[in-house]
Design a protein around this motif. Structure first.
Motif, PDB file in Angstrom:
ATOM      1  N   ALA A 161       0.996  -1.359  -0.207  1.00 44.41           N
ATOM      2  CA  ALA A 161       0.016  -0.086  -0.140  1.00 44.41           C
ATOM      3  C   ALA A 161       1.009   1.162   0.068  1.00 44.41           C
ATOM      4  CB  ALA A 161      -0.920   0.052   1.126  1.00 44.41           C
ATOM      5  N   GLN A 162       1.633   1.610  -1.056  1.00 46.34           N
ATOM      6  CA  GLN A 162       2.727   2.393  -1.158  1.00 46.34           C
ATOM      7  C   GLN A 162       2.324   3.689  -1.788  1.00 46.34           C
ATOM      8  OE1 GLN A 162       6.584   1.446  -1.034  1.00 46.34           O
ATOM      9  NE2 GLN A 162       5.359   0.157   0.557  1.00 46.34           N
ATOM     10  N   ARG A 163       0.954   3.891  -2.414  1.00 45.45           N
ATOM     11  CA  ARG A 163       0.435   5.463  -2.878  1.00 45.45           C
ATOM     12  C   ARG A 163       0.349   6.270  -1.588  1.00 45.45           C
ATOM     13  NH1 ARG A 163      -3.056   1.661  -5.323  1.00 45.45           N
ATOM     14  NH2 ARG A 163      -4.705   2.877  -4.500  1.00 45.45           N
ATOM     15  N   PRO A 164       0.624   7.664  -1.997  1.00 45.12           N
ATOM     16  CA  PRO A 164       0.483   8.375  -0.869  1.00 45.12           C
ATOM     17  C   PRO A 164      -0.779   8.362  -0.087  1.00 45.12           C
ATOM     18  CG  PRO A 164       1.568   9.598  -2.744  1.00 45.12           C
ATOM     19  CD  PRO A 164       1.025   8.063  -3.149  1.00 45.12           C
ATOM     20  N   GLU A 165      -2.142   8.248  -0.848  1.00 47.47           N
ATOM     21  CA  GLU A 165      -3.022   8.169  -0.230  1.00 47.47           C
ATOM     22  C   GLU A 165      -3.357   7.030   0.679  1.00 47.47           C
ATOM     23  OE1 GLU A 165      -4.066   6.499  -4.367  1.00 47.47           O
ATOM     24  OE2 GLU A 165      -2.876   8.013  -3.567  1.00 47.47           O
ATOM     25  N   GLN A 166      -2.645   5.925   0.243  1.00 47.88           N
ATOM     26  CA  GLN A 166      -2.712   4.939   1.040  1.00 47.88           C
ATOM     27  C   GLN A 166      -2.168   4.924   2.462  1.00 47.88           C
ATOM     28  OE1 GLN A 166      -1.378   2.103  -2.232  1.00 47.88           O
ATOM     29  NE2 GLN A 166      -3.297   0.871  -1.844  1.00 47.88           N
ATOM     30  N   LEU A 167      -0.873   5.767   2.155  1.00 49.64           N
ATOM     31  CA  LEU A 167       0.106   5.940   3.562  1.00 49.64           C
ATOM     32  C   LEU A 167      -0.685   6.844   4.370  1.00 49.64           C
ATOM     33  CD1 LEU A 167       3.573   6.892   1.216  1.00 49.64           C
ATOM     34  CD2 LEU A 167       2.663   4.492   2.683  1.00 49.64           C
ATOM     35  N   ARG A 168      -1.370   7.984   4.103  1.00 49.60           N
ATOM     36  CA  ARG A 168      -1.861   8.650   4.827  1.00 49.60           C
ATOM     37  C   ARG A 168      -3.351   7.985   5.622  1.00 49.60           C
ATOM     38  NH1 ARG A 168      -3.762  14.308   5.941  1.00 49.60           N
ATOM     39  NH2 ARG A 168      -1.869  14.725   4.629  1.00 49.60           N
ATOM     40  N   ALA A 169      -4.151   7.156   4.801  1.00 52.43           N
ATOM     41  CA  ALA A 169      -4.833   6.137   5.391  1.00 52.43           C
ATOM     42  C   ALA A 169      -4.425   5.223   6.382  1.00 52.43           C
ATOM     43  CB  ALA A 169      -5.584   5.509   4.390  1.00 52.43           C
ATOM     44  N   ALA A 170      -3.477   4.800   6.213  1.00 51.13           N
ATOM     45  CA  ALA A 170      -2.653   3.924   7.158  1.00 51.13           C
ATOM     46  C   ALA A 170      -2.291   4.832   8.446  1.00 51.13           C
ATOM     47  CB  ALA A 170      -1.418   3.322   6.569  1.00 51.13           C
ATOM     48  N   VAL A 171      -1.684   5.953   8.423  1.00 48.36           N
ATOM     49  CA  VAL A 171      -1.488   6.867   9.504  1.00 48.36           C
ATOM     50  C   VAL A 171      -2.979   7.157  10.188  1.00 48.36           C
ATOM     51  CG1 VAL A 171      -0.917   9.054  10.100  1.00 48.36           C
ATOM     52  CG2 VAL A 171       0.499   8.003   8.485  1.00 48.36           C
ATOM     53  N   GLU A 172      -3.915   7.372   9.450  1.00 48.13           N
ATOM     54  CA  GLU A 172      -5.108   7.740  10.350  1.00 48.13           C
ATOM     55  C   GLU A 172      -5.607   6.393  11.128  1.00 48.13           C
ATOM     56  OE1 GLU A 172      -6.469  10.592  10.746  1.00 48.13           O
ATOM     57  OE2 GLU A 172      -5.640  11.803   9.163  1.00 48.13           O
ATOM     58  N   ASP A 173      -5.393   5.097  10.236  1.00 50.37           N
ATOM     59  CA  ASP A 173      -5.956   3.834  11.014  1.00 50.37           C
ATOM     60  C   ASP A 173      -5.160   3.743  12.365  1.00 50.37           C
ATOM     61  OD1 ASP A 173      -7.810   3.403   9.129  1.00 50.37           O
ATOM     62  OD2 ASP A 173      -6.605   1.841   8.162  1.00 50.37           O
ATOM     63  N   ASN A 174      -3.777   4.043  12.308  1.00 42.63           N
ATOM     64  CA  ASN A 174      -2.641   3.846  13.489  1.00 42.63           C
ATOM     65  C   ASN A 174      -3.534   4.825  14.416  1.00 42.63           C
ATOM     66  OD1 ASN A 174      -0.465   1.726  13.226  1.00 42.63           O
ATOM     67  ND2 ASN A 174      -0.604   2.609  11.394  1.00 42.63           N
ATOM     68  N   LEU A 175      -3.643   6.098  14.096  1.00 38.24           N
ATOM     69  CA  LEU A 175      -4.278   6.806  15.098  1.00 38.24           C
ATOM     70  C   LEU A 175      -5.342   6.441  15.745  1.00 38.24           C
ATOM     71  CD1 LEU A 175      -3.482  10.289  13.205  1.00 38.24           C
ATOM     72  CD2 LEU A 175      -2.223   9.575  15.276  1.00 38.24           C
ATOM     73  N   THR A 176      -6.368   5.851  15.151  1.00 41.60           N
ATOM     74  CA  THR A 176      -7.345   5.558  15.604  1.00 41.60           C
ATOM     75  C   THR A 176      -7.475   4.499  16.538  1.00 41.60           C
ATOM     76  OG1 THR A 176      -8.785   6.333  13.602  1.00 41.60           O
ATOM     77  CG2 THR A 176      -9.982   4.792  14.917  1.00 41.60           C
ATOM     78  N   THR A 177      -6.736   3.351  16.118  1.00 41.74           N
ATOM     79  CA  THR A 177      -6.505   2.353  16.893  1.00 41.74           C
ATOM     80  C   THR A 177      -5.789   2.245  18.157  1.00 41.74           C
ATOM     81  OG1 THR A 177      -4.999   1.255  15.563  1.00 41.74           O
ATOM     82  CG2 THR A 177      -6.943   0.601  15.095  1.00 41.74           C
ATOM     83  N   LEU A 178      -4.860   3.127  18.157  1.00 36.93           N
ATOM     84  CA  LEU A 178      -4.010   3.645  19.251  1.00 36.93           C
ATOM     85  C   LEU A 178      -4.434   4.633  20.137  1.00 36.93           C
ATOM     86  CD1 LEU A 178      -0.484   3.536  17.438  1.00 36.93           C
ATOM     87  CD2 LEU A 178      -1.152   1.840  19.160  1.00 36.93           C
ATOM     88  N   LYS A 179      -5.756   5.311  19.536  1.00 32.88           N
ATOM     89  CA  LYS A 179      -6.279   6.180  20.180  1.00 32.88           C
ATOM     90  C   LYS A 179      -5.221   7.547  20.670  1.00 32.88           C
ATOM     91  CE  LYS A 179     -10.684   4.398  21.576  1.00 32.88           C
ATOM     92  NZ  LYS A 179     -11.659   4.073  22.848  1.00 32.88           N
ATOM     93  N   THR A 180      -4.650   7.889  19.861  1.00 32.65           N
ATOM     94  CA  THR A 180      -3.644   8.953  19.930  1.00 32.65           C
ATOM     95  C   THR A 180      -3.776   9.967  18.989  1.00 32.65           C
ATOM     96  OG1 THR A 180      -1.257   9.534  20.511  1.00 32.65           O
ATOM     97  CG2 THR A 180      -1.830   7.861  18.745  1.00 32.65           C
ATOM     98  N   GLU A 181      -3.161  11.290  19.366  1.00 32.47           N
ATOM     99  CA  GLU A 181      -3.382  12.387  18.483  1.00 32.47           C
ATOM    100  C   GLU A 181      -2.192  12.495  17.380  1.00 32.47           C
ATOM    101  OE1 GLU A 181      -4.193  15.791  20.386  1.00 32.47           O
ATOM    102  OE2 GLU A 181      -6.257  15.222  21.254  1.00 32.47           O
ATOM    103  N   GLN A 182      -1.062  11.797  17.972  1.00 35.00           N
ATOM    104  CA  GLN A 182       0.373  11.620  17.227  1.00 35.00           C
ATOM    105  C   GLN A 182       0.775  10.399  17.185  1.00 35.00           C
ATOM    106  OE1 GLN A 182       4.260  13.934  18.261  1.00 35.00           O
ATOM    107  NE2 GLN A 182       3.558  15.261  16.753  1.00 35.00           N
ATOM    108  N   LEU A 183       1.499   9.911  16.173  1.00 36.31           N
ATOM    109  CA  LEU A 183       2.388   8.699  16.280  1.00 36.31           C
ATOM    110  C   LEU A 183       3.784   9.205  16.477  1.00 36.31           C
ATOM    111  CD1 LEU A 183       0.557   7.129  13.120  1.00 36.31           C
ATOM    112  CD2 LEU A 183       0.161   6.497  15.586  1.00 36.31           C
TER     113      LEU A 183
END
Length: 313
Positions: free
Chosen positions: A110-132
């Motif tokens: 999942a290398q495309r920029p929009e996929q990278l952004r989506a992955a960051v958002e997913d990590n933020l959601t599951t980790l329940k944090t405002e910053q990784l």
């Protein structure tokens, strides 16, 4: 008389950091951290996963490596439950792949920029944090693993532009790279790369020049497959005669010798051995206490590398 413990060699709670102190993403962390991928095995027993993570912290670990695609978010959810703000643990994650339960492999790129952004958002959601605190971009330039094809062949500059934008937005604290070549790292240096994760072990040392560049630039070297791998064609450090001999001499396990050699080899090496077994966790952390004599180190350094490069499509 016992020497006092250096202040940077203990965690926020005063627990000694296994392996001492290292630098990662502009922070001081334990040189032996925890790679959380194998917690996928505990999907049927979340309390056991949380308990193992709590034990890591009790042992002085303040660097945990994860990814949203580990267990389809299960591992991140366990980390969210186990890690408390007062623990002051740096949770590093990675982007560049996503689950593919119906495919020939459990992951797809999942290398495309929009996929990278989506992955960051997913990590933020599951980790329940405002910053990784740290996000590593898993590329496909070198080492074992998948190779990019078609629309997954994305220029590095496009990826870095998206990730630095996320950093500017405050959603990422620091950036790292994984599975990259020397040329790729040099090109990315202006983006303030703080970590490189490549396959590297006593037996797989093709990246020695890259490791030295990271040391020169103050970049953490966080190897995956530090003891080799079960993949065909990747040699296992624990099977190497010099390693088993050193283990016998020092009353250690071969795995501990492989990890101890890495800690001795360069000061910017940080380890993230993973396990789902509490006993193995204790054994991995105890590798920090092993002292390798000059003769043992020389014997291990003399082991010829056996590089492997397995590309999966």
């Amino acid at each position: 008389m016992t020497s006092p413990v250096r202040s940077d060699h203990v965690t926020a709670s005063g627990t000694p950091r296994p392996g001492g102190a290292g630098q990662l993403a502009h922070r001081t962390v334990s040189r032996i951290g925890f790679g959380a991928m194998q917690l996928e095995r505990l999907q049927g027993d979340r309390p056991a996963a949380v308990k193992l993570l709590r034990r890591c912290i009790e042992l002085g670990v303040d660097h945990i490596d994860t990814a949203q695609f580990y267990g389809h978010g299960f591992v991140n959810e366990a980390i969210r439950e186990a890690v408390r703000s007062q623990d002051d643990v740096l949770v590093a994650t990675k982007v560049g792949a996503e689950p593919d339960p119906e495919g020939p492999l459990p992951l797809r790129l999942a290398q495309r920029p929009e996929q990278l952004r989506a992955a960051v958002e997913d990590n933020l959601t599951t980790l329940k944090t405002e910053q990784l605190p740290l996000v590593n971009l898993r590329r496909t330039d070198t080492g074992p693993g998948l190779r990019a094809e078609g629309d997954q062949l994305v220029p590095l500059d496009d990826q870095l532009a998206e990730l630095t934008a996320l950093r500017d937005e405050g959603k990422i604290g620091a950036l790292g790279l994984s599975s990259v070549s020397m040329d790729v790292l040099r090109h990315a240096l202006p983006a303030d790369i703080t970590c490189v994760q490549n396959a590297y072990s006593l037996l797989s040392r093709d990246d020695e020049d890259l490791l030295r560049l990271c040391q020169e630039k103050g970049i953490a070297w966080v190897p995956y497959f530090p003891l080799g791998s079960a993949f065909d064609g990747i040699p296992k450090v624990t099977d190497e005669p010099a390693v088993t001999a050193a283990a016998h001499e020092t009353d250690a396990t071969p795995a501990q010798i492989g990890l101890a050699w890495l800690l001795h080899h360069a000061p910017n090496i940080l380890l993230i051995p993973g396990t789902a077994n509490p006993t193995h966790l204790e054994t991995n952390m105890a590798a920090a206490e092993i002292t390798l004599s000059p003769a043992t180190l020389a014997a291990l350094d003399a082991v010829p590398p056996r590089p492997a490069d397995i590309a999966l499509h």
